[in-house]
Design a protein around this motif. Structure first.
Motif, PDB file in Angstrom:
ATOM      1  N   VAL A 167     -15.614  38.153-137.866  1.00 18.89           N
ATOM      2  CA  VAL A 167     -14.498  37.201-137.945  1.00 18.89           C
ATOM      3  C   VAL A 167     -14.345  36.464-136.619  1.00 18.89           C
ATOM      4  O   VAL A 167     -14.151  35.233-136.590  1.00 18.89           O
ATOM      5  CB  VAL A 167     -13.200  37.931-138.328  1.00 18.89           C
ATOM      6  N   ALA A 168     -14.423  37.204-135.504  1.00 14.97           N
ATOM      7  CA  ALA A 168     -14.242  36.572-134.193  1.00 14.97           C
ATOM      8  C   ALA A 168     -15.367  35.609-133.857  1.00 14.97           C
ATOM      9  O   ALA A 168     -15.203  34.720-133.005  1.00 14.97           O
ATOM     10  CB  ALA A 168     -14.143  37.650-133.123  1.00 14.97           C
ATOM     11  N   ASP A 169     -16.518  35.759-134.509  1.00 18.38           N
ATOM     12  CA  ASP A 169     -17.661  34.899-134.235  1.00 18.38           C
ATOM     13  C   ASP A 169     -17.580  33.568-134.967  1.00 18.38           C
ATOM     14  O   ASP A 169     -18.507  32.757-134.884  1.00 18.38           O
ATOM     15  CB  ASP A 169     -18.947  35.629-134.634  1.00 18.38           C
ATOM     16  N   ASN A 170     -16.492  33.309-135.647  1.00 11.44           N
ATOM     17  CA  ASN A 170     -16.330  32.057-136.377  1.00 11.44           C
ATOM     18  C   ASN A 170     -16.261  30.881-135.401  1.00 11.44           C
ATOM     19  O   ASN A 170     -15.630  30.963-134.340  1.00 11.44           O
ATOM     20  CB  ASN A 170     -15.068  32.114-137.237  1.00 11.44           C
ATOM     21  N   GLN A 171     -16.899  29.770-135.772  1.00  8.56           N
ATOM     22  CA  GLN A 171     -16.970  28.601-134.901  1.00  8.56           C
ATOM     23  C   GLN A 171     -15.614  27.993-134.617  1.00  8.56           C
ATOM     24  O   GLN A 171     -15.404  27.374-133.578  1.00  8.56           O
ATOM     25  CB  GLN A 171     -17.885  27.545-135.540  1.00  8.56           C
ATOM     26  N   ARG A 172     -14.651  28.209-135.478  1.00  7.47           N
ATOM     27  CA  ARG A 172     -13.352  27.564-135.303  1.00  7.47           C
ATOM     28  C   ARG A 172     -12.626  28.061-134.050  1.00  7.47           C
ATOM     29  O   ARG A 172     -11.894  27.302-133.423  1.00  7.47           O
ATOM     30  CB  ARG A 172     -12.464  27.784-136.525  1.00  7.47           C
ATOM     31  N   PHE A 173     -12.882  29.337-133.661  1.00  5.66           N
ATOM     32  CA  PHE A 173     -12.241  29.839-132.450  1.00  5.66           C
ATOM     33  C   PHE A 173     -12.806  29.144-131.209  1.00  5.66           C
ATOM     34  O   PHE A 173     -12.067  28.824-130.272  1.00  5.66           O
ATOM     35  CB  PHE A 173     -12.425  31.360-132.348  1.00  5.66           C
ATOM     36  N   GLN A 174     -14.096  28.859-131.199  1.00  7.05           N
ATOM     37  CA  GLN A 174     -14.687  28.119-130.075  1.00  7.05           C
ATOM     38  C   GLN A 174     -14.162  26.688-130.042  1.00  7.05           C
ATOM     39  O   GLN A 174     -13.834  26.166-128.965  1.00  7.05           O
ATOM     40  CB  GLN A 174     -16.220  28.116-130.179  1.00  7.05           C
ATOM     41  N   ASP A 175     -14.074  26.051-131.204  1.00 11.00           N
ATOM     42  CA  ASP A 175     -13.571  24.678-131.231  1.00 11.00           C
ATOM     43  C   ASP A 175     -12.127  24.619-130.757  1.00 11.00           C
ATOM     44  O   ASP A 175     -11.744  23.710-129.995  1.00 11.00           O
ATOM     45  CB  ASP A 175     -13.691  24.115-132.647  1.00 11.00           C
ATOM     46  N   GLN A 176     -11.313  25.579-131.202  1.00 14.06           N
ATOM     47  CA  GLN A 176      -9.921  25.604-130.759  1.00 14.06           C
ATOM     48  C   GLN A 176      -9.823  25.861-129.256  1.00 14.06           C
ATOM     49  O   GLN A 176      -8.973  25.277-128.574  1.00 14.06           O
ATOM     50  CB  GLN A 176      -9.151  26.680-131.526  1.00 14.06           C
ATOM     51  N   ALA A 177     -10.703  26.718-128.741  1.00 14.69           N
ATOM     52  CA  ALA A 177     -10.691  26.995-127.302  1.00 14.69           C
ATOM     53  C   ALA A 177     -11.104  25.759-126.508  1.00 14.69           C
ATOM     54  O   ALA A 177     -10.508  25.451-125.461  1.00 14.69           O
ATOM     55  CB  ALA A 177     -11.624  28.156-126.995  1.00 14.69           C
ATOM     56  N   GLU A 178     -12.095  25.011-126.976  1.00 18.98           N
ATOM     57  CA  GLU A 178     -12.513  23.795-126.284  1.00 18.98           C
ATOM     58  C   GLU A 178     -11.395  22.756-126.282  1.00 18.98           C
ATOM     59  O   GLU A 178     -11.162  22.079-125.272  1.00 18.98           O
ATOM     60  CB  GLU A 178     -13.761  23.222-126.946  1.00 18.98           C
ATOM     61  N   ALA A 179     -10.703  22.638-127.417  1.00 21.71           N
ATOM     62  CA  ALA A 179      -9.586  21.689-127.484  1.00 21.71           C
ATOM     63  C   ALA A 179      -8.432  22.136-126.588  1.00 21.71           C
ATOM     64  O   ALA A 179      -7.781  21.307-125.933  1.00 21.71           O
ATOM     65  CB  ALA A 179      -9.115  21.552-128.927  1.00 21.71           C
ATOM     66  N   SER A 180      -8.185  23.447-126.546  1.00 23.90           N
ATOM     67  CA  SER A 180      -7.098  23.948-125.706  1.00 23.90           C
ATOM     68  C   SER A 180      -7.382  23.725-124.226  1.00 23.90           C
ATOM     69  O   SER A 180      -6.472  23.422-123.451  1.00 23.90           O
ATOM     70  CB  SER A 180      -6.873  25.435-125.981  1.00 23.90           C
ATOM     71  N   LEU A 181      -8.637  23.849-123.825  1.00 28.03           N
ATOM     72  CA  LEU A 181      -9.004  23.640-122.423  1.00 28.03           C
ATOM     73  C   LEU A 181      -9.235  22.168-122.098  1.00 28.03           C
ATOM     74  O   LEU A 181      -9.444  21.828-120.925  1.00 28.03           O
ATOM     75  CB  LEU A 181     -10.272  24.431-122.096  1.00 28.03           C
ATOM     76  N   GLN A 182      -9.208  21.299-123.101  1.00 30.28           N
ATOM     77  CA  GLN A 182      -9.396  19.858-122.932  1.00 30.28           C
ATOM     78  C   GLN A 182     -10.742  19.553-122.232  1.00 30.28           C
ATOM     79  O   GLN A 182     -10.811  18.810-121.262  1.00 30.28           O
ATOM     80  CB  GLN A 182      -8.231  19.249-122.146  1.00 30.28           C
ATOM     81  N   LEU A 183     -11.776  20.142-122.776  1.00 31.33           N
ATOM     82  CA  LEU A 183     -13.104  19.916-122.208  1.00 31.33           C
ATOM     83  C   LEU A 183     -13.621  18.536-122.592  1.00 31.33           C
ATOM     84  O   LEU A 183     -13.348  18.026-123.685  1.00 31.33           O
ATOM     85  CB  LEU A 183     -14.083  20.982-122.701  1.00 31.33           C
ATOM     86  N   THR A 184     -14.354  17.923-121.681  1.00 33.89           N
ATOM     87  CA  THR A 184     -14.967  16.625-121.956  1.00 33.89           C
ATOM     88  C   THR A 184     -16.208  16.831-122.828  1.00 33.89           C
ATOM     89  O   THR A 184     -16.686  17.951-123.026  1.00 33.89           O
ATOM     90  CB  THR A 184     -15.367  15.929-120.655  1.00 33.89           C
ATOM     91  N   ASP A 185     -16.738  15.699-123.328  1.00 29.81           N
ATOM     92  CA  ASP A 185     -17.947  15.785-124.146  1.00 29.81           C
ATOM     93  C   ASP A 185     -19.123  16.338-123.345  1.00 29.81           C
ATOM     94  O   ASP A 185     -19.960  17.089-123.888  1.00 29.81           O
ATOM     95  CB  ASP A 185     -18.291  14.403-124.699  1.00 29.81           C
ATOM     96  N   ALA A 186     -19.199  15.971-122.062  1.00 28.60           N
ATOM     97  CA  ALA A 186     -20.283  16.483-121.226  1.00 28.60           C
ATOM     98  C   ALA A 186     -20.158  17.988-121.022  1.00 28.60           C
ATOM     99  O   ALA A 186     -21.161  18.709-121.007  1.00 28.60           O
ATOM    100  CB  ALA A 186     -20.287  15.771-119.875  1.00 28.60           C
ATOM    101  N   GLN A 187     -18.924  18.481-120.864  1.00 26.30           N
ATOM    102  CA  GLN A 187     -18.730  19.916-120.684  1.00 26.30           C
ATOM    103  C   GLN A 187     -18.987  20.691-121.979  1.00 26.30           C
ATOM    104  O   GLN A 187     -19.417  21.849-121.935  1.00 26.30           O
ATOM    105  CB  GLN A 187     -17.307  20.194-120.191  1.00 26.30           C
ATOM    106  N   ARG A 188     -18.720  20.068-123.115  1.00 21.78           N
ATOM    107  CA  ARG A 188     -18.957  20.750-124.389  1.00 21.78           C
ATOM    108  C   ARG A 188     -20.429  20.785-124.774  1.00 21.78           C
ATOM    109  O   ARG A 188     -20.826  21.603-125.620  1.00 21.78           O
ATOM    110  CB  ARG A 188     -18.184  20.041-125.504  1.00 21.78           C
ATOM    111  N   ALA A 189     -21.233  19.912-124.163  1.00 22.67           N
ATOM    112  CA  ALA A 189     -22.654  19.847-124.519  1.00 22.67           C
ATOM    113  C   ALA A 189     -23.353  21.151-124.135  1.00 22.67           C
ATOM    114  O   ALA A 189     -23.263  21.627-123.009  1.00 22.67           O
ATOM    115  CB  ALA A 189     -23.320  18.669-123.811  1.00 22.67           C
ATOM    116  N   GLY A 190     -24.037  21.722-125.085  1.00 19.05           N
ATOM    117  CA  GLY A 190     -24.793  22.941-124.827  1.00 19.05           C
ATOM    118  C   GLY A 190     -23.969  24.202-124.761  1.00 19.05           C
ATOM    119  O   GLY A 190     -24.492  25.256-124.383  1.00 19.05           O
TER     120      GLY A 190
END
Length: 276
Positions: A79-102
């Motif tokens: 359950v914790a390995d679901n992609q939605r938790f990573q997406d929510q974490a990236e949005a919460s940290l306000q990462l740029t597109d360059a930081q999200r790459a890779g």
């Protein structure tokens, strides 16, 4: 006509040049890979799944028994390995597109335990650590309401756990040099032997190519073979009273070289001549 030694020198030069060129190309390719590859950073946070603390001793023992089978921990990790938790974490940290790459996050279970690992890989150590902790927080909050008898506790956060992953540039350059040396020697030997085989094949098809070069023609007025010089005969010196000439051995009579009376007559004649 080209001598065989000229062929051999040309084969060595061409093969060495080919080997050096191949080695240079390998080094350049390795350097390009080493300097264009980016370093990745991996951070890790650790969770543990346990029965709730407010359970009675008998209930807690039963839940530990169920937990030891591994199904509960594997379900929590899935359950914790679901992609939605990573997406929510990236949005919460306000990462740029360059930081999200890779950026990647993986949740796994330590075998034969109830420990869950949350690993995040990113382009920088800071992004990897922050994203791993944020993903862990979101997944823990969700799992808390998934199964009432169990809880997930944080063993340690990802702060300070980032390590560089992948092959360093120094190692890549060293590998490129080693491969270049091996490739250069291999290409040199291959080209050299191929050229020798080609020359041998041409020599078989054209026997004149394999023949030794003819000797230079003799100069005008001389024969091809040198004649030995004749030694000059020594000139006879003045006669002495003994009848032996200076510089030359006395000649003997071919008819009878050992005739004593004839030898005595010659000596008497010589003495008489000098006396008069």
């Amino acid at each position: 006509m080209i001598k065989p030694s000229s062929f051999s020198r040309r084969e060595v030069k061409v093969s060495v040049l080919a080997g050096a060129l191949a080695a240079l190309l390998v080094v350049l390719a390795g350097a390009a890979i080493a300097f264009t590859s980016t370093t990745k950073w991996t951070a890790e946070s650790v969770l543990v799944v346990l029965p709730n603390a407010d359970l009675s001793a008998s209930d807690s023992a039963a839940y530990y028994e169920t937990l030891s089978r591994g199904q509960i921990v594997a379900t929590f990790a899935e359950v914790a390995d679901n992609q939605r938790f990573q997406d929510q974490a990236e949005a919460s940290l306000q990462l740029t597109d360059a930081q999200r790459a890779g950026v990647t996050t993986a949740v796994t279970v330590v075998p034969d335990t109830s420990v869950i690992l949350v690993r995040t890989t990113a382009g920088t150590a800071q992004v990897a650590e922050q994203l791993a902790d944020e993903t862990t927080t979101l997944a823990t909050a969700y799992l808390a309401g998934l199964s009432e008898p169990y809880r997930t506790d944080l063993v340690h956060s990802a702060a300070g756990s980032a390590v560089a992953s992948g092959t360093s540039r120094v190692v890549l350059l060293a590998l490129a040099v080693i491969v270049a040396l091996i490739a250069g020697v291999a290409i040199q030997q291959a080209v050299y032997h191929l050229m020798r085989m080609a020359r041998t094949s041409r020599a078989k098809n054209d026997p004149d190519q394999a023949a030794e070069p003819a000797a230079d023609p003799p100069a005008p007025g001389r024969t091809p073979k040198h004649t030995a010089k004749k030694r000059a005969a020594p000139e006879p010196g003045p006669a002495d009273p003994t009848g032996v000439t200076n510089g030359a051995a006395p000649e003997s009579d071919p008819a009878d070289p050992f005739d004593p009376p004839e030898q005595i007559r010659i000596q008497e004649s010589v003495v008489h001549t000098h006396g008069s």
